[in-house]
Motif scaffolding. Structure first.
Motif, mmCIF file in Angstrom:
data_model
loop_
_atom_site.group_PDB
_atom_site.id
_atom_site.type_symbol
_atom_site.label_atom_id
_atom_site.label_comp_id
_atom_site.label_asym_id
_atom_site.label_seq_id
_atom_site.Cartn_x
_atom_site.Cartn_y
_atom_site.Cartn_z
ATOM 1 N N PRO A 130 0.807 -1.225 0.000
ATOM 2 C CA PRO A 130 0.000 0.000 0.000
ATOM 3 C C PRO A 130 0.838 1.274 0.000
ATOM 4 N N ASN A 133 -2.257 6.901 2.416
ATOM 5 C CA ASN A 133 -3.637 7.351 2.126
ATOM 6 C C ASN A 133 -4.480 6.351 1.356
ATOM 7 N N GLU A 135 -6.147 3.870 2.871
ATOM 8 C CA GLU A 135 -7.032 3.196 3.824
ATOM 9 C C GLU A 135 -8.411 2.929 3.253
ATOM 10 N N SER A 136 -9.084 4.014 2.838
ATOM 11 C CA SER A 136 -10.488 3.855 2.446
ATOM 12 C C SER A 136 -10.605 3.007 1.173
ATOM 13 N N THR A 139 -10.246 -0.534 2.248
ATOM 14 C CA THR A 139 -11.430 -0.950 2.991
ATOM 15 C C THR A 139 -12.592 -1.243 2.031
ATOM 16 N N TRP A 154 2.023 -2.584 5.875
ATOM 17 C CA TRP A 154 0.599 -2.785 6.131
ATOM 18 C C TRP A 154 0.014 -1.506 6.685
ATOM 19 N N ILE A 155 -1.265 -1.516 6.925
ATOM 20 C CA ILE A 155 -1.923 -0.325 7.433
ATOM 21 C C ILE A 155 -2.610 -0.683 8.752
ATOM 22 N N SER A 157 -4.456 0.878 10.786
ATOM 23 C CA SER A 157 -5.789 1.380 11.108
ATOM 24 C C SER A 157 -6.923 0.606 10.450
ATOM 25 N N ILE A 158 -6.608 -0.269 9.518
ATOM 26 C CA ILE A 158 -7.718 -0.976 8.881
ATOM 27 C C ILE A 158 -7.632 -2.482 9.091
ATOM 28 N N ASP A 159 -8.759 -3.091 8.866
ATOM 29 C CA ASP A 159 -8.920 -4.513 9.118
ATOM 30 C C ASP A 159 -8.655 -5.282 7.828
ATOM 31 N N CYS A 160 -7.394 -5.658 7.616
ATOM 32 C CA CYS A 160 -7.051 -6.311 6.356
ATOM 33 C C CYS A 160 -5.887 -7.271 6.565
#
Lengths: 342, 342
Positions: A130, A133, A135-136, A139, A154-155, A157-160
DNA sequence: GAATAATGCTAAAAGGATTTACCAAAAATA
DNA sequence: TATTTTTGGTAAATCCTTTTAGCATTATTC
């Protein structure tokens, strides 16, 4: 001269039977659908004879699955990504999947645009390094039921799901290695970026230095792609300004290459004047005189886990699609004579 | 949570108009097909509002074009191929094409199987580094109207477009360069293979040596992938057996890397004891001390020509699809002090 | 012998687009 | 006014599969 592609319809007509029957036989459902063995055999022979191959496009349209995985990395020509590409390719093809690649250049807008174009191509899965920016966008992808696997970074803040390596721990170990071999003024050369793996490496260095109460010297080079010509010179300036340095830790291998050039220019010898270690091992480090110590990421395991996770997610049977979070250990290869400064 | 994909049918229904009308507008044929401006605007707005994107799969099925190009090389993790991959990617995406890659390992059977699987996926074009024995497979491909472009190596016996470099000429030049700098016992290190580009390089070397009446010393290493651990050792043995050698020409860069290791082990210094030149330039050669002379292939031009040729063939307007045969010149970079032995 | 079950196969819808051929209604022409 | 042309659209075929629902026959059961 293009001979017309033969379709399932042509077969049905030629044999005077229905399309359905042919399809059942093609899909190995002859028994289940009670097609007689005689007919089955006859059709199978005819299919072989005319060399019929179903249209993947039509199948994909009908089934909503294209058997294509996108491999979206920062730069496919980077040796690290290219090596992973090679390895996942093998595994993907073995499972009937094809891989489309693309490079983001770490540009969020480019990444978003690429993801958008792939959505409409009904690809099945995404393997992504990734950009910031994202994230969305990611998601959304997950919400829309695409199989998504992050790697290299990885990120939080997100569920991945993701497959990454122990960046902080290995950086800590590498720094400690330098310290244990007599360094106490160790410079950390990294690149300015939001990339979490880079931050973790910095953290590892910082922690090791703080544990020993040593001062930190960090050079943050501007992020750029392709690699700037002046990178080596910038490192050289940094080395001249901090002439007391006795150790260098490069956050990634291409920085080390530039750094080695700088050291050469300054006539600093390894390991006598300077001990060096780099993240991301490379063929070069073994070729270089003297050999350079480096942290090797487990390419084979990373690739294997990537495809394992991908296939698991693509396989509808699996209920828990959110439990694939892999963190892999690296290997520190100590190469220059390790007791040089003791 | 996957929200249902919206289709052209949904739009037509929502707006109370026909699918045809929507399709015409989507394809910019509103004027041509006499759809009123009012309706056109209304539909366009609605499309934007609901974020509709046509299904590429359906389009491909209908139009018989998938906008996918296959990039089939010997090994995608090889720096040369990875670099080309990166460059053609950019150009392909700019023109609405995606790229699927695959590696043949130079294995004809694997190559044939790959080509077969891609045929049924209705890809539009192939960029291929052919393995041996691929003549008929490629001829078939061309006959079936796929756009086919060979590169790196080509097949003289068949009628197919290609983009290659002047292998023989550059090898001749490089050998001559060694000779002009005082070498007269020059070894040629290559790999056993039917690959025509390797043969051409050998020819270039041979010709140069014969022009000067010098004896030839050729080391043919077994072809293997991945690179054998013992390669360096084999070169070392060769050097020991031919201790009078004063110049070395490596047919490709990974051989040079192994060779440099061997020279190191034998304490042979460049350029004093040995002059070296390699085909295929590499970042390493500039990093190595001393810098290594090498022949650089014009990556950017190769990539550009590849996509230019591809797009030309894919563009149905063009009548002469058989006139794209490009042979590009390389650049010899002389790096170690060139008058070392004069 | 009538009702039920099994056998062997098929028609048609669906998936999402493009494109040809055609059709009403309105406008222009004679 | 009657005929032709233009306008603004649409129905349906097509690309190639998969799959549901069903339909005649024949075989079995009671």
């Amino acid at each position: 001269m293009a001979k017309k592609k033969i379709s399932i319809k042509d077969i049905a007509k030629s044999l005077g039977i229905s399309i359905t029957t042919v399809s059942f036989i093609l899909n190995g459902k002859a028994k289940e659908k009670r097609i007689s063995e005689d007919l089955t055999k006859k059709v199978e022979e005819y299919i072989k004879e005319v060399g019929y191959k179903p249209s993947h496009l039509a199948q994909s349209l009908r089934l909503g699955k294209s058997k294509v995985i996108v491999f979206m990395v920062e730069d496919i020509s980077n040796q690290f990504f290219a090596s992973i590409a090679r390895k996942i390719e093998e595994k993907a093809y073995k499972n009937g999947y094809k891989i489309i690649y693309c490079s983001t250049n770490n540009d969020p807008e480019k990444a978003k645009a690429l993801i958008e174009t792939f959505k409409v191509r009904s690809v099945d899965g995404f393997i992504i390094t990734p950009t910031p920016n994202l994230e969305s966008t990611i998601t959304d992808l997950v919400d829309e039921d695409f199989a998504v696997l992050l790697f290299d970074r990885w990120i939080p803040s997100i569920d991945c799901n993701y497959v990454i390596v122990e960046n902080e721990k290995s950086a800590f170990e590498a720094t400690t290695h330098l310290i244990n071999n007599g360094c106490n003024k160790i410079g950390f050369i990294t690149v300015e970026s939001d990339q979490i793996q880079m931050n973790d490496r910095l953290k590892g260095y910082t922690k090791a230095m703080e544990v020993h109460g040593f001062p930190k010297d960090i050079l943050m080079l501007p992020f750029q792609n392709p690699v700037d010509q002046g990178l080596s010179y910038k490192i050289q300036l940094f080395l001249q300004k901090n002439s007391e340095l006795d150790g260098l830790f490069f956050a990634t291998n291409y920085l080390a290459f530039e750094g080695l050039q700088a050291l050469n220019t300054l006539k600093k010898r390894i390991p006598n004047d300077m001990l060096v270690v780099s993240f991301d091992d490379h063929y070069f480090f073994k070729l270089f005189q003297p050999n350079i110590s480096a942290i090797e990421q487990p390419l084979e395991v990373i690739s294997q886990k990537l495809m394992e996770g991908m296939l698991m997610m693509l396989d509808d049977q699996i209920a828990d699609k959110q439990g694939f979070r892999i963190i892999l250990p690296n290997t520190l290869h100590v190469r220059e004579s390790s007791d040089a400064k003791k």
